[in-house]
Design an enzyme around this catalytic site. Structure first.
Site, PDB file in Angstrom:
ATOM      1  N   CYS A  96       0.817  -1.213   0.000  1.00  0.00           N
ATOM      2  CA  CYS A  96       0.000   0.000   0.000  1.00  0.00           C
ATOM      3  C   CYS A  96       0.860   1.277   0.000  1.00  0.00           C
ATOM      4  O   CYS A  96       1.424   1.614  -1.028  1.00  0.00           O
ATOM      5  CB  CYS A  96      -0.998  -0.032   1.151  1.00  0.00           C
ATOM      6  SG  CYS A  96      -2.341   1.146   0.906  1.00  0.00           S
ATOM      7  N   HIS A 199      -3.688  -5.421   2.134  1.00  0.00           N
ATOM      8  CA  HIS A 199      -3.345  -5.456   3.554  1.00  0.00           C
ATOM      9  C   HIS A 199      -4.044  -6.656   4.184  1.00  0.00           C
ATOM     10  O   HIS A 199      -4.684  -7.441   3.528  1.00  0.00           O
ATOM     11  CB  HIS A 199      -3.936  -4.245   4.282  1.00  0.00           C
ATOM     12  CG  HIS A 199      -3.316  -2.948   4.017  1.00  0.00           C
ATOM     13  ND1 HIS A 199      -2.081  -2.589   4.483  1.00  0.00           N
ATOM     14  CD2 HIS A 199      -3.796  -1.861   3.371  1.00  0.00           C
ATOM     15  CE1 HIS A 199      -1.837  -1.331   4.148  1.00  0.00           C
ATOM     16  NE2 HIS A 199      -2.851  -0.869   3.466  1.00  0.00           N
TER      17      HIS A 199
HETATM   18  N1  GLN Z   1      -1.706   6.944   2.447  1.00  0.00           N
HETATM   19  C1  GLN Z   1      -1.911   6.126   1.284  1.00  0.00           C
HETATM   20  C2  GLN Z   1      -3.278   6.347   0.650  1.00  0.00           C
HETATM   21  O1  GLN Z   1      -4.246   6.577   1.325  1.00  0.00           O
HETATM   22  C3  GLN Z   1      -1.676   4.663   1.622  1.00  0.00           C
HETATM   23  C4  GLN Z   1      -2.566   4.168   2.737  1.00  0.00           C
HETATM   24  C5  GLN Z   1      -2.236   2.793   3.213  1.00  0.00           C
HETATM   25  O2  GLN Z   1      -1.082   2.381   3.276  1.00  0.00           O
HETATM   26  N2  GLN Z   1      -3.265   2.081   3.607  1.00  0.00           N
HETATM   27  O3  GLN Z   1      -3.397   6.268  -0.549  1.00  0.00           O
END
Ligand code: GLN
Length: 250
Positions: A96, A199
């Site tokens: 992510c 995730h």
């Molecule tokens: N901050 C990033 C987004 O919202 C990744 C978020 C995350 O790792 N869940 O796109």
């Protein structure tokens, strides 16, 4: 070939949203159960990394503000080493926010968060809702000769990731949003450099993929384990995404 798996955990305290550290635990346990010694070395702010000292570099997910903090340090102190590591075939796994930082840039309003440029992609925080939900993708890690497998997990990202024309996704979206909610692509893979939005954490729900990573990183052919519990976790993640297994657990 070595019965040793050396993992470099990049910013393990900061880039650890949705229990992404669970991915490291799964690698540690499943390698250990096969008699492979596992050494996990954290690398935080200001730490330099040795490209030859690790078989797998791991960068978990993070909130926008955590990514901003890490990105600067990543580019300033670790970029060259990570390029050298990827060039010699080491694995680099980004989840992510970590996946987003494998690319060139994460455009967040007026800010441009720099990435490592290990793969040709960019991420843009466009208008519209966050892309949230259970997700399943189909992957062919060993090329057309290998059978397609499913990875299941959970995604929650505001950024939309766009791959450059020469870049391949990690998989094809079966259910969920994937990289941008439109293209049907999820993640990225260029040799040992792999990024994904999944995730959950990813590996406890997809232990076959953990084994693929361990095997690729060490060259060790892994003996099967009693994976009844793990197969049930995988099946449950697939059911949540609406992609149940037919016939086989994976
Ligand atoms: N901050 C990033 C987004 O919202 C990744 C978020 C995350 O790792 N869940 O796109």
């Amino acid at each position: 070939m070595a019965d040793l798996l050396r993992i470099c955990a990049l910013y393990p305290d900061v880039m650890n949203i949705y229990a992404d550290r669970g991915n490291l635990l799964v690698l540690e346990r499943r390698a250990g159960w096969r008699g492979i010694e596992v050494v996990i070395t954290p690398a935080g702010f200001g730490d330099r990394v040795d490209p030859d000292a690790h078989d797998l570099f791991y960068l978990g997910g993070g909130q926008d503000r955590d990514q901003v903090l890490c990105a600067k340090d990543l580019v300033e102190t670790k970029r060259d080493a990570l390029h050298a590591a990827a060039d010699r075939g080491a694995l680099v796994l980004g989840i992510c926010g970590g996946f987003q930082l494998l690319g060139h840039v994460y455009e967040l309003g007026d800010d441009e968060i720099p990435g490592l440029g290990l793969v040709d992609l960019k991420t843009v925080r466009e208008d519209g809702p966050r892309l949230i939900g259970n997700v399943a993708i189909e992957v062919e890690l060993d090329g057309p000769s290998g059978r397609p497998r499913v990875l299941a997990g959970f995604e929650n990202h505001g950024g939309r990731t766009h791959l450059g024309t020469g870049e391949q996704p990690l998989g094809r979206v079966l259910k969920g949003h994937g990289n941008d909610g439109r293209s049907g692509s999820e993640g990225v893979r260029r040799d040992g450099v792999i990024g994904t939005y999944l995730h959950g954490p990813l590996l406890p729900k997809n232990t076959w993929f953990a084994d693929w990573l361990i095997s690729r990183a060490t060259g060790v052919e892994l003996a099967p384990l009693d994976d009844r519990l793990e197969d049930a976790a995988h099946a449950s993640a697939r059911r949540a995404a609406g992609v149940s297994a037919v016939g086989s657990p994976n």
